[in-house]
Design an enzyme around this catalytic site. Sequence first.
Site, PDB file in Angstrom:
ATOM      1  CB  ALA A   1      -0.911   0.010   1.220  1.00 26.51           C
ATOM      2  CE  LYS A   2       3.138   6.935  -2.703  1.00 31.47           C
ATOM      3  NZ  LYS A   2       4.354   6.650  -3.495  1.00 31.47           N
ATOM      4  CB  ILE A   3       0.089   5.503   3.697  1.00 28.32           C
ATOM      5  CG1 ILE A   3       0.163   6.753   2.812  1.00 28.32           C
ATOM      6  CG2 ILE A   3       0.419   5.860   5.141  1.00 28.32           C
ATOM      7  CD1 ILE A   3      -0.827   7.828   3.200  1.00 28.32           C
TER       8      ILE A   3
END
Length: 336
Positions: free
Chosen positions: A330-332
């Site tokens: 996931a991006k974060i």
Amino acid sequence: MTKTPGSIMRAEINEAPARFAAMVQRDLTSALNPLSLDKVRAIYSVARGSSDAAANILSYEIMARLRLPMTSLPPSVFSLGNGVAMEGTLGLILSQSGASSDLVQACRGIAENGGQTLLITNSAASPASALAQATIDIGAGPELAIPATKSVVATIAAGMAFLARLDASYRPACEMAAQAMLAMTTRTIPNKAALEAALSEAGSVFVIGRGCGYGAAQEMALKLKETAAIHAEAYSASEVLHGPLQLASNPLTVLILDTGENRVQDSLNTAETRLRGVGARVFRISPADFGVTDVSPAGAAAILLAALYPVVHDVTLQLGLNPDTPENLAKITDTV
């Protein structure tokens, strides 16, 4: 999923040189005004992933120029423990999102233990920026591909601009790095096709550097893992000659990142000779390969990353994967 796999990451890679050049030449006087930098006797970085690799690159440059110690602290010292004494120090938090719980707690914990706090981020309106005494917004713009690219080189640029604020004699190095990075938009690695073929077939990859090149090696190994699902490990050119050398008993591809620093040449040469001697397939990449010389070590590390991100992107596509959206990531990532 994107309509054209890799199109988002490719566009962000293309933005990276301009984002770096703009950030590295920025005057940070007003951004750093809340800090008493003349009282800083040591710098501790707190980061994870690509941001931690950028911090490693910057640590060598900052220590060489300022002769202040700089090293990293694990966020868990503050998020899971009671922190450490931070009087007389600067806590340098590097986070693209400024949102991960452990980094937010680290920002709070550094201040509670007597340290000053500076956040380098791509999200100025974030939980960490609300706590930090000072914030540098790297200005990389929205980054939608999961693997970070333009935000990494912009983070390095922000650290270099920070150093130029502390040491005015470093300003010309920032300007030269900006010019060299912008010139990269028309240049590619001479042996790109051979390198991509080797990486596509590789079972294991060593990425090796020394000095600022070691942080670049950490970032490139991470990119190969998270984007192309290739097993890759980063090593210092000195450390690789100990236990890790034995892994060359099996087929091994090696990528050496050479920032051009005179003081690391003997070490890189020795590692290259030893690894070739035991049968590893070795590629050595330097900014000089693209006609770039007389650039600072941190600037050279950023240039190497900008040159190699397209390689990772293309190899990932060759392996049938989408570099925009690695399926397990996931991006974060929120860690505690």
